[in-house]
Design a protein around this motif. Structure first.
Motif, PDB file in Angstrom:
ATOM      1  N   LYS A 152      34.103  36.103  -0.008  1.00 53.63           N
ATOM      2  CA  LYS A 152      34.031  34.795   0.650  1.00 53.63           C
ATOM      3  C   LYS A 152      32.590  34.319   0.845  1.00 53.63           C
ATOM      4  O   LYS A 152      32.268  33.180   0.471  1.00 53.63           O
ATOM      5  N   GLU A 206      41.959  33.244  -2.840  1.00 54.59           N
ATOM      6  CA  GLU A 206      40.725  33.263  -3.624  1.00 54.59           C
ATOM      7  C   GLU A 206      40.643  32.043  -4.532  1.00 54.59           C
ATOM      8  O   GLU A 206      39.563  31.438  -4.687  1.00 54.59           O
ATOM      9  N   LEU A 209      39.484  29.137  -2.450  1.00 51.49           N
ATOM     10  CA  LEU A 209      38.044  29.167  -2.177  1.00 51.49           C
ATOM     11  C   LEU A 209      37.245  28.746  -3.397  1.00 51.49           C
ATOM     12  O   LEU A 209      36.257  28.005  -3.287  1.00 51.49           O
TER      13      LEU A 209
END
Length: 240
Positions: A152, A206, A209
């Motif tokens: 992240k 994921e 993001l």
């Protein structure tokens, strides 16, 4: 090995020495070379060329008539963000990406990357795998390899700085194919950055993001491929 790469300190004034035992073994047992034969060589970080075997022992091969007059092939204008794979797969992937000419490789953590992978001794051998890839691809310029253990923070704080044009995330459940992605923005050409997950791919969190950093999820067909197969299938587009 399609060429023998030598460190800078092993090349001087038209003479060079092969001292790595794996390279000596390759010359003697695979190439079956003898004194007087010509070898394809290169200087790490420098040019490619040829040299003639002057003498040969089990510990050292001396080369003369060293001519390093060929520039290495251009690197692909590409950064690959790869979720750290299983250790036994890592060697093949680093070799393949190096041989294909990838400029920058970022090994990143992911949900499906086991924590034990980051303690693997394979990570201490990346230079060895790069050398194998360079000798396979007849290149002398190593890719940069960066390790990012926190997914992240890397995506949110650093990923954007690596993207010079468009970017994609390989995802078998992406809404569009790689070819559709390219047709929608022909003026941009191939992406400058590709994200490829470990076995099982990226999870939805994921992908979200990555999408927030303008990294589009794309698939390359209905088949689910192993990581090494996906890497070669996708990166082959840059060679075409």
């Amino acid at each position: 090995m399609n060429c023998i790469l030598l460190p800078v300190e092993n090349v001087s004034s038209g003479v060079a020495h092969i001292t790595a035992l794996t390279q000596i073994s390759h010359v003697q047992t695979v190439l079956n070379a003898a004194v007087g034969d010509t070898l394809k060589i290169g200087q790490l970080g420098g040019n490619l060329g040829t040299a003639v075997i002057d003498s040969m022992t089990a510990e050292c091969i001396q080369l003369i008539n060293v001519k390093l007059d060929m520039c290495p092939p251009a690197k692909l204008d590409l950064t690959v963000v790869l979720a750290l794979p299983r250790p036994k797969v890592l060697r093949r992937l680093i070799m393949d990406m190096t041989a294909l000419g990838v400029r920058d490789i970022i090994l990143v953590n992911s949900y499906r990357t086991q924590k034990s992978y980051w303690q693997s001794p394979m990570l201490e051998r990346l230079d060895e795998f790069v050398l194998e890839g360079l000798q396979q691809g007849i290149d002398t310029i190593a890719p940069t390899i960066t390790l990012e253990k926190r997914f992240k923070p890397f995506v949110e704080d650093k990923l954007a700085s690596w993207i010079k044009g468009s970017a994609i995330a390989a995802h078998p459940y992406g809404a569009q194919s790689f070819s559709q992605f390219l047709r929608q923005q022909p003026s941009l050409g191939l992406p400058s950055l590709v994200c490829i997950g470990a076995e099982g791919g990226w999870i939805d969190y994921e992908i979200a993001l990555l999408a927030a950093q303008h990294c589009d999820a794309v698939h390359i067909g209905p088949r689910i491929l192993r990581t090494e197969a996906a890497v070669n299938a996708i990166l082959g587009q840059w060679l075409l």
